[in-house]
Motif scaffolding. Structure first.
Motif, mmCIF file in Angstrom:
data_model
loop_
_atom_site.group_PDB
_atom_site.id
_atom_site.type_symbol
_atom_site.label_atom_id
_atom_site.label_comp_id
_atom_site.label_asym_id
_atom_site.label_seq_id
_atom_site.Cartn_x
_atom_site.Cartn_y
_atom_site.Cartn_z
ATOM 1 N N ALA A 109 -1.659 7.052 2.788
ATOM 2 C CA ALA A 109 -1.634 8.010 1.686
ATOM 3 C C ALA A 109 -1.297 7.316 0.372
ATOM 4 O O ALA A 109 -1.878 7.619 -0.677
ATOM 5 N N PHE A 110 -0.371 6.362 0.442
ATOM 6 C CA PHE A 110 0.059 5.700 -0.790
ATOM 7 C C PHE A 110 -1.004 4.773 -1.364
ATOM 8 O O PHE A 110 -0.960 4.442 -2.547
ATOM 9 N N ILE A 111 -1.944 4.338 -0.525
ATOM 10 C CA ILE A 111 -3.052 3.551 -1.067
ATOM 11 C C ILE A 111 -3.810 4.404 -2.076
ATOM 12 O O ILE A 111 -4.213 3.939 -3.139
ATOM 13 N N GLY A 112 -3.970 5.709 -1.753
ATOM 14 C CA GLY A 112 -4.629 6.607 -2.690
ATOM 15 C C GLY A 112 -3.734 6.982 -3.854
ATOM 16 O O GLY A 112 -4.149 6.962 -5.007
ATOM 17 N N ILE A 113 -2.455 7.311 -3.548
ATOM 18 C CA ILE A 113 -1.546 7.802 -4.585
ATOM 19 C C ILE A 113 -1.301 6.748 -5.665
ATOM 20 O O ILE A 113 -1.308 7.035 -6.857
#
Lengths: 268, 266
Positions: A109-113
């Motif tokens: 998720a943090f790759i996107g965020i």
């Protein structure tokens, strides 16, 4: 009495200890003494004390320290306030649920965020800040690690606070201690065991993270865990990998002794 | 005195927001027809369809569940028997030694567990794949089962066992009709924890899985390394729903057995 029934039941368990607890440790110790061709050598240990590995060990410790510190700073007040809520066990449940979502998914998720076009940069742009790459920085690595570890730090602290006898707090207040003094002299010392086990479950895994370093930190941050993975699965140098693992085990034992002693004595 | 100040409420709200935001962020974009995680175009189920049409991914999902259930079951059996055995040991030193061995795998970093198991399997000659992953998952789940069952055994009144024996129960009867029903909540908790450990494990599996076999964690890792694919988002939507259902189910099971338990004691 029950002893005879029960002795037989220990059999598979003892085999498990021999095969999967003792044997692996001995094998790691043995392999750490082998070079690439399988000859006995101390070269791996000599290598470990060369600057390259020493710097890596130190940075790994520094990151683990920062991660543990920030996790504690966030988790302690959370646990404290949680114990004051009405349905505290229900709220604790809501803290625990995210920890059951697969670790990989949360990291993903943090790759996107944190991405260049992600929501954080979008918000920053509203305030007139130029979008920058947050991924692959120290900040993103520490943030994601803290995010992952927060529930694990909250649980032991919550339990310690929950066990705390509230009359002690009332007594301190009645005797004229300020809120802060009560916290510093009564609440915190009495929950220090919870903090210690929280540190234990954060610091040791933080030393050996390798998935988050690869996905979030690019290859900027090398921890002891990343180095082991690299030696075993990429470089195929099991000797060097085992040597780093031996040191990781030694560090783990030291941390356990520092954070766990009192509790263990109490248990026995 | 015990009331929360509004500052505290805001603090808690922010913590909850941060904990849940990434998860809902993932799920939200799983419905995005756009294909990226930052520009929501229109609603679509296509990524969920893609998951269910991808037979390789489905096999991996099934593998993951099979490994979790099977390793949880076997670990629960060995761990429960082990805990019963540990409690029966009179020698205090011996008992504590076993307990420290028990805790080694719980506190060990998973990279070390993975690496050492890799050496172990290679030395014994176990082919890396389903077997090695299953055996590793059993191995690292056993100690947590023991830790879950042990407190129940310790709080059990030994008079119960003596009474059963005086009334003519055989050793087997004592085990199956007195001890096991009493420690059932602990066994359930252990089984549940073993399953979550198995489902959540990445590092150990990553080391001991061969080329042909993969679990969900390892698969997501390789997909995520390749970049953003909304299929992963769809998987996270499914995983989230499954997790919530399991948690609710577990909550009901444990609560029911708790009620049953106190009923017996009183």
């Amino acid at each position: 009495m029950t002893t005879k029934v029960s002795k037989g039941s220990l059999f598979p368990y003892v085999i498990w200890i021999a095969l999967f607890v003792i044997a692996p440790i001995l094998l790691v110790g043995y392999f750490s003494l082998l070079d690439l061709n399988g000859n006995f050598t101390l070269a791996n240990y000599v290598n470990f004390f060369k600057p390259a590995y020493l710097t890596m060990t130190l940075t790994s410790f520094w990151y683990a320290f920062l991660i543990t510190l920030f996790t504690l700073i966030v988790a302690y007040p959370t646990a404290y306030f949680l114990t004051k809520t009405k349905h505290k066990h229900l709220w604790l449940m809501f803290i625990i649920i995210p920890s059951w979502i697969n670790l990989l998914l949360k990291t993903y998720a943090f790759i996107g965020i944190f991405g260049l076009y992600g929501p954080i940069n979008a918000i920053a742009e509203v305030f007139g800040i130029e979008p920058t790459q947050i991924l692959f920085t120290d900040f993103s690595f520490i943030f994601v690690a803290v995010y992952i570890f927060i529930p694990f730090m909250i649980i032991p602290i919550f339990n310690a606070l929950d066990k705390l006898n509230p009359t002690l707090v009332y007594a301190a207040r009645d005797l004229g201690a300020s809120r802060f003094t009560t916290f510093r002299r009564v609440v915190f010392p009495l929950t220090i065991e919870g903090v210690k086990s929280g540190i234990q479950v954060t610091f040791i895994p933080a030393l050996s993270l390798f998935m988050i370093t690869r996905l979030i930190a690019g290859n900027q941050v090398i921890t002891l865990g990343t180095a082991i993975e690299q030696q075993f699965l990429v470089a195929q140098n099991w000797g060097m990998g085992s040597t780093i693992a031996v040191f990781l085990i030694i560090f783990m034992v030291i941390i356990m002794l520092l954070t766990g002693q009192k509790r263990k004595r109490g248990r026995v | 005195m015990n009331k929360l100040t509004s500052g505290a409420k805001v603090y808690l709200a922010i913590v909850f927001l941060i904990l849940y935001a990434p998860i809902f962020y993932l799920i939200f974009y799983s419905f995005n027809s756009g294909g990226t995680m930052n520009n929501f175009e229109s609603f679509t189920w296509e990524h969920y369809q893609a998951v269910f049409e991808d037979s390789r991914l489905l096999v991996i999902l099934i593998n993951t569940v099979i490994i979790a259930l099977l390793s949880g079951l076997i670990a629960t059996i060995i761990g429960t028997l082990g805990a019963i055995g540990i409690v029966s040991i009179r020698n205090k030193k011996m008992r504590n030694t076993l307990l420290s061995f028990n805790n080694v795998l719980i506190v060990s970093p998973d990279v070390v567990i993975g690496a050492s198991f890799l050496i172990l399997f290679t030395m014994i000659g176990v082919k890396l794949g389903f077997t090695s992953v299953l055996v590793s998952h059993i191995a690292f789940s056993i100690p947590i089962v023991v830790l879950m069952v042990l407190p129940k055994l310790l709080e059990m009144n030994t008079n119960l066992i003596d009474a059963a024996q005086d009334l003519g129960a055989s050793k087997r009867d004592v085990l199956t009709r007195v001890i096991l029903p009493y420690i059932k909540p602990g066994i359930f908790a252990g089984f549940f924890m073993a399953i979550t450990y198995s489902l959540d494990d990445f590092a150990v599996t990553f080391f001991v899985t061969g080329n042909g076999f993969s679990t969900l964690s390892v698969e997501i890792y390789s997909m995520a390394r390749a970049g953003i694919t909304l299929t992963v988002n769809a998987i996270s939507g499914i995983v989230f729903i499954a997790t919530v259902l399991i948690v609710i189910g577990y909550y009901f099971v444990t609560n029911r057995s708790k009620v049953g338990n106190t009923g017996v004691q009183e």
